[in-house]
Design an enzyme around this catalytic site. Sequence first.
Site: not given
Length: 344
Positions: A93, A108, A115, A119, A122, A162-163, A192, A215-217, A291, A334
């Site tokens: 996408e 984006c 991936c 996480c 996600c 993906g990373e 990112s 992406s610390l989170h 989300n 996201c």
Amino acid sequence: MSEKTILSGLSQNEIEKITDELKMSKFRARQIHNWIYLKSVSSIDEMTDLALSAREELKKVADITNIKIHTKQTSSDGTIKYLLEFEDGERVETVLMRFDNRANLTACVSSQVGCAVNCSFCATGKRGFIRNLTYKEIVEQVLAIQRDTGLKVTNVVFMGQGEPLLNLENVLKAMEILNNDFQIGQRRLTVSTSGIIPSIYELADLDMQSTLAISLHASNHATRLKLMKIEDKYDMTELHKALKHYIAKTNRRITIEYLLIKDLNDTLESAKELVHYLSDIKCNINLIPYNPTEKNDYEKPSRNSVMRFKSLLEQSGKKVTVRLERGSDIDAACGQLKGRVEGD
Ligand code: SAH
Ligand code: SF4
């Protein structure tokens, strides 16, 4: 497999090789290059400043693209989500976001199919890792948007599936093309990452003007480990060293992305810990309200708690923004990208 050369993703020099073969001048190569990247035509027939005979010759050996738009959905806020299909049938996408009263059009893009980082919050990670995208498949996403909308993309964020830092070579080559061929300034490109430390050191040496977003989170090891199992391999202490090195080397301000999940990492204590962790890091903070995706227990934080968290962080003097939610009605926000259509 098509025998023809695909023009999308080729540099000016590579296009010149084709025009040389066809005994056309270098000026023709320049024209073709413009038609691909700046005017984004869908067919060689549309390259109207080439003589009809030249277009016919070119059509025998070349095609514009070999990717297909499988599905396209438009959100009530104007965000468009494309499901694109590559030659081998794999799909990713790509999202186009427009922000009101700004001329910016932000793409984006995805960097991998699936991936490996997986996480817990996600949707992309749930599929596991399928394969890396080539640099051409990355830039094709931007071209697909431009061809479909007739508009020129002004900003690109590597925040799709993906990373990106686990596919660094292709991502760097794609960034080079976005910069040189699409003429999108480096400062309008953002990568990112979930924090792939060796790649952050590699990036530090490249002296680029693009933005690194992390992406610390979470504000401590235990919470981050719960959300992102990559914390086991590349933990926050090592990440902190890598970020300090990156900032010292590049003199750039980084972006810290912080996903806010109700009652999990949106507390007063988390805010204090985060301020401490970031105290010597030159950064802006981007808060992302969670989300919902299928199959996990996390909940979206209330508007009030997002605002409270924001003002606590602001007391440290840092610039804090809350990411606008785009396209959630079409699962384009996201973390909602799965690379599939329902029922697939
Ligand atoms: N793999 C990279 C880039 C893609 S994800 C990375 O993780 O940074 C882009 C951003 O969306 C990341 O900050 C990611 O953590 C966030 N994200 C993932 N799932 C989300 C969800 N369910 N709600 C909100 N943001 C999410
Ligand atoms: Fe991969 Fe990023 Fe999703 Fe984590 S948040 S699973 S790193 S795409």
